[in-house]
Design an enzyme around this catalytic site. Structure first.
Site, mmCIF file in Angstrom:
data_model
loop_
_atom_site.group_PDB
_atom_site.id
_atom_site.type_symbol
_atom_site.label_atom_id
_atom_site.label_comp_id
_atom_site.label_asym_id
_atom_site.label_seq_id
_atom_site.Cartn_x
_atom_site.Cartn_y
_atom_site.Cartn_z
ATOM 1 N N HIS A 1 99.228 96.117 54.891
ATOM 2 C CA HIS A 1 99.657 96.936 56.029
ATOM 3 C C HIS A 1 98.768 96.629 57.236
ATOM 4 O O HIS A 1 97.568 96.415 57.080
ATOM 5 C CB HIS A 1 99.589 98.422 55.668
ATOM 6 C CG HIS A 1 100.273 99.274 56.687
ATOM 7 N ND1 HIS A 1 99.682 99.597 57.884
ATOM 8 C CD2 HIS A 1 101.509 99.825 56.713
ATOM 9 C CE1 HIS A 1 100.527 100.325 58.600
ATOM 10 N NE2 HIS A 1 101.644 100.478 57.911
ATOM 11 N N GLU B 1 107.044 94.661 59.939
ATOM 12 C CA GLU B 1 106.677 95.766 60.821
ATOM 13 C C GLU B 1 105.956 95.226 62.061
ATOM 14 O O GLU B 1 104.759 94.905 61.982
ATOM 15 C CB GLU B 1 105.720 96.730 60.114
ATOM 16 C CG GLU B 1 106.256 97.332 58.834
ATOM 17 C CD GLU B 1 105.460 98.578 58.435
ATOM 18 O OE1 GLU B 1 106.054 99.646 58.409
ATOM 19 O OE2 GLU B 1 104.256 98.454 58.169
HETATM 20 P P1 PGA Z 1 105.818 104.688 61.484
HETATM 21 O O1 PGA Z 1 104.931 103.878 60.428
HETATM 22 O O2 PGA Z 1 107.183 104.877 60.887
HETATM 23 O O3 PGA Z 1 105.102 105.998 61.669
HETATM 24 O O4 PGA Z 1 105.880 103.887 62.737
HETATM 25 C C1 PGA Z 1 105.468 102.840 59.674
HETATM 26 C C2 PGA Z 1 104.396 102.153 58.871
HETATM 27 O O5 PGA Z 1 103.267 101.997 59.385
HETATM 28 O O6 PGA Z 1 104.603 101.769 57.707
#
Ligand code: PGA
Length: 249
Positions: free
Chosen positions: A99, A168
């Protein structure tokens, strides 16, 4: 179109025992919904992993951790660390690795690759997070960055069957900003084709970054997207359930 979609909650550093009530409500909802359509997974803090797996049936809601140790899949003199064996012992099925918040805190490609091996040794499914910074996005380097992160994570891996990738964009996490769905559609298609060709496997690709009930309709347009990694909107059962309802409306 693929039938089963992933709706993965990432609670980050949120949640104490009483918040497990949200998981119970979600389990109840999933049971009444068409369960075959949904893979509901919640990655909660280490402190409530055991209580969470005891509270919900994994047939409806699976539980995972948000990281594991890179030192060993077993036990060892590593103060403060938690191994894949320990997570597995609590009946968890998944683990988030790589992450961006962990990468910003010192996690690197080498460790992430090692953690994947250690997770697989204890039969955990891996949710590998990849994504570019705003600077890389502006320089049009998004695909190169993501490609490199994946290649480094998959170095010397023989079996990628238990891996899911969550794309992401770092600039989208927690900001409320979501890339344009046409852009994402192209990006996912390109990434999907790249992975298929290079690794000869169809890995589920998810989108993550500010997913909410307000934008899931747009995100649904990404054809090669198999679901979502949801941070803020996964903390309350209502917000999470609303995302699923909007998606299938
Ligand atoms: P968020 O986080 O939906 O609050 O933007 C997603 C993540 O970091 O996995």
């Amino acid at each position: 179109m693929y039938s089963k979609k992933y709706f993965i909650g990432n609670w980050k550093m949120h949640g104490v025992k009483k918040d497990i009530s949200h998981l119970k409500k979600i389990e109840k909802f999933i049971k009444t919904f068409e369960t075959h359509k949904i893979s509901s997974i919640f990655c909660v803090p280490y402190t409530i992993l055991g209580a969470s797996t005891s509270a919900v049936n994994s047939k409806y809601v699976k539980i995972g951790s948000q990281d594991i140790s890179h030192q060993s899949e077993n036990f060892g003199p590593f103060t403060g660390s938690v191994s894949s064996k320990m997570v597995k012992d609590l009946n968890c099925t998944h683990v988030i690795l790589g992450h961006s918040e962990k990468r910003a805190d010192g996690d690197n490609d080498k460790n992430i690759s090692k953690k994947i091996d250690l997770a697989l040794k204890n039969s955990l499914h891996v949710i590998l997070c990849v994504g570019e910074s705003i600077e890389d996005y502006k320089r049009k380097k998004s695909f190169d960055v993501v490609k490199k992160q994946i290649n480094k994570a998959f170095l010397n891996k023989k079996n990628l069957k238990k891996i899911i990738i969550a794309y992401e964009p770092v600039w989208s996490i927690g900001t409320g900003i979501v890339p344009n769905s046409k852009y994402l559609d192209k990006f996912f298609d390109r990434l999907n084709k790249y992975i298929n060709k290079k690794f000869k496997i169809n890995i589920p690709l998810l989108y993550g970054g500010s997913v909410s009930k307000n934008n899931v309709i747009y995100l649904k347009k990404i054809k090669s997207c198999r679901g979502f990694l949801i941070g803020g909107s996964s903390l309350k059962s209502k917000d999470y359930i609303d995302i699923i309802k909007k998606y299938y409306n």
